[in-house]
Design an enzyme around this catalytic site. Structure first.
Site, PDB file in Angstrom:
ATOM      1  N   LYS A 166     -23.272 -15.181 -39.016  1.00 16.68           N
ATOM      2  CA  LYS A 166     -22.587 -13.977 -39.495  1.00 16.68           C
ATOM      3  C   LYS A 166     -23.600 -12.878 -39.811  1.00 16.68           C
ATOM      4  O   LYS A 166     -24.671 -13.151 -40.343  1.00 16.68           O
ATOM      5  CB  LYS A 166     -21.780 -14.292 -40.754  1.00 16.68           C
ATOM      6  CG  LYS A 166     -21.065 -13.083 -41.375  1.00 16.68           C
ATOM      7  CD  LYS A 166     -20.248 -13.497 -42.597  1.00 16.68           C
ATOM      8  CE  LYS A 166     -19.661 -12.304 -43.335  1.00 16.68           C
ATOM      9  NZ  LYS A 166     -18.725 -11.517 -42.501  1.00 16.68           N
ATOM     10  N   HIS A 167     -23.261 -11.621 -39.480  1.00 17.82           N
ATOM     11  CA  HIS A 167     -24.021 -10.456 -39.937  1.00 17.82           C
ATOM     12  C   HIS A 167     -23.661 -10.229 -41.401  1.00 17.82           C
ATOM     13  O   HIS A 167     -22.603  -9.697 -41.715  1.00 17.82           O
ATOM     14  CB  HIS A 167     -23.644  -9.215 -39.131  1.00 17.82           C
ATOM     15  CG  HIS A 167     -24.304  -9.124 -37.795  1.00 17.82           C
ATOM     16  ND1 HIS A 167     -25.675  -9.136 -37.640  1.00 17.82           N
ATOM     17  CD2 HIS A 167     -23.793  -8.996 -36.550  1.00 17.82           C
ATOM     18  CE1 HIS A 167     -25.972  -9.028 -36.359  1.00 17.82           C
ATOM     19  NE2 HIS A 167     -24.846  -8.953 -35.684  1.00 17.82           N
ATOM     20  N   VAL A 168     -24.533 -10.637 -42.305  1.00 12.88           N
ATOM     21  CA  VAL A 168     -24.224 -10.493 -43.737  1.00 12.88           C
ATOM     22  C   VAL A 168     -25.518 -10.521 -44.535  1.00 12.88           C
ATOM     23  O   VAL A 168     -26.521 -11.118 -44.103  1.00 12.88           O
ATOM     24  CB  VAL A 168     -23.277 -11.629 -44.203  1.00 12.88           C
ATOM     25  CG1 VAL A 168     -23.984 -12.983 -44.197  1.00 12.88           C
ATOM     26  CG2 VAL A 168     -22.673 -11.328 -45.563  1.00 12.88           C
ATOM     27  N   GLU A 211     -16.807  -4.067 -39.790  1.00 14.62           N
ATOM     28  CA  GLU A 211     -17.855  -5.020 -40.151  1.00 14.62           C
ATOM     29  C   GLU A 211     -18.402  -4.691 -41.532  1.00 14.62           C
ATOM     30  O   GLU A 211     -18.814  -3.557 -41.795  1.00 14.62           O
ATOM     31  CB  GLU A 211     -18.990  -4.980 -39.129  1.00 14.62           C
ATOM     32  CG  GLU A 211     -20.062  -6.001 -39.427  1.00 14.62           C
ATOM     33  CD  GLU A 211     -21.195  -5.958 -38.435  1.00 14.62           C
ATOM     34  OE1 GLU A 211     -21.597  -7.025 -37.953  1.00 14.62           O
ATOM     35  OE2 GLU A 211     -21.690  -4.850 -38.136  1.00 14.62           O
TER      36      GLU A 211
END
Length: 282
Positions: free
Chosen positions: A51-53, A24
């Site tokens: 999304k993890h961003v 990730e």
């Protein structure tokens, strides 16, 4: 994520999420930022993407800005949750199914409990101010997700990352909810981003039993208040950011009741008014 998935059927918009990744990556290189903006912009609107961003400035990259929303959580409870999440057996079962060649973690690491990790001074649980360590899936710094991809955003518990994150929330995010106050969060999402979140509050409570079981970790033991206070002493600016988001959420709800209260309008909200078929980035 599950709530938004169900709202997609109810409110007729596209639901998209980031694919499972071998590693990730939260901070993206410039080329990867362009790829993300291009991907999100390619979906037929109205559409949502999760999304993890870190916050990505689409406009600077030459793409139309989506509507940004997010949810924050008490930073100490969050780091405890993450600590046990990456140690849960089902987490590694899912990872092995997706990537069979991934090695299994050290059993001693899996069995290490959070309290021992903190009290023993283990490197994993020190949370040193200014530290820039970015281990795989490092979710200690909630401000990082709002500050952006710049190097100045990476030091843990830093003043600059805090101020940048606050500014981005005010200027770019339609709503930043608070996990511990789901009623206020969903009400704000319904009122400020109705195209996507109309009916969210009712749906959430109708399906509460289902939602409360998602991501529940039976392998997460209780952590004493004494240990939590030790950790809190190192999370001062992360806590300040959390309190800032709580205050902003409550101001947004007050503004709905009292038209004399002025809350800065995020650019993403202005984009929503200008485009009848927007894209949502969560």
């Amino acid at each position: 994520m599950e709530l938004l998935h169900r709202l997609a059927y109810k409110n007729q918009f596209g639901f998209h999420r980031d694919a499972v990744q071998r590693v990730e990556t939260i901070r993206l290189a410039p080329a990867d930022q362009v790829a993300l903006a291009s991907l999100v912009s390619s979906y037929d609107p109205p559409a949502s993407y999760i999304k993890h961003v870190c916050y990505t400035n689409f406009t600077r990259l030459g793409f139309p800005s989506p509507i940004y929303v997010n949810v924050v959580r008490d930073p100490v409870e969050r780091v405890i949750s993450w600590y046990y999440y990456v140690r849960a057996p089902w987490y590694y079962v899912e990872r092995k199914r997706a990537f069979p060649d991934l090695p299994l973690p050290d059993p001693a690491w899996l069995k290490k409990d959070f309290e021992t990790c903190v009290l023993s001074g283990d490197r994993e649980c020190r949370y040193v101010e200014g530290q820039t360590h970015e281990g795989i899936g490092d979710h200690r710094r909630q401000t990082l997700f709002f500050c952006g991809h710049e190097p100045q955003c990476t030091p843990f518990n830093s003043v600059e990352a805090l101020q940048r994150a606050k500014r981005v929330v005010e200027e770019q995010y339609a709503v930043v909810g608070v996990l511990e106050d789901m009623n206020s969060t969903l009400l704000a999402l319904e009122r400020y981003v109705p195209r996507f979140f109309q009916g969210a509050l009712k749906l959430y409570w109708e399906e509460m039993n289902t939602f409360s079981r998602i991501n529940r970790n039976a392998f997460k033991p209780p952590v004493s208040e004494e240990v939590k206070q030790i950790v809190r002493a190192n999370f001062t600016r992360e806590i300040e950011f959390y309190e800032f988001c709580k205050q902003r959420l409550h101001m947004q709800l007050r503004a709905l009741r009292d038209p004399t209260i002025t809350v800065p309008t995020p650019r993403s909200s202005r984009t929503r008014r200008a485009h009848k078929t927007p894209r949502l980035l969560v």
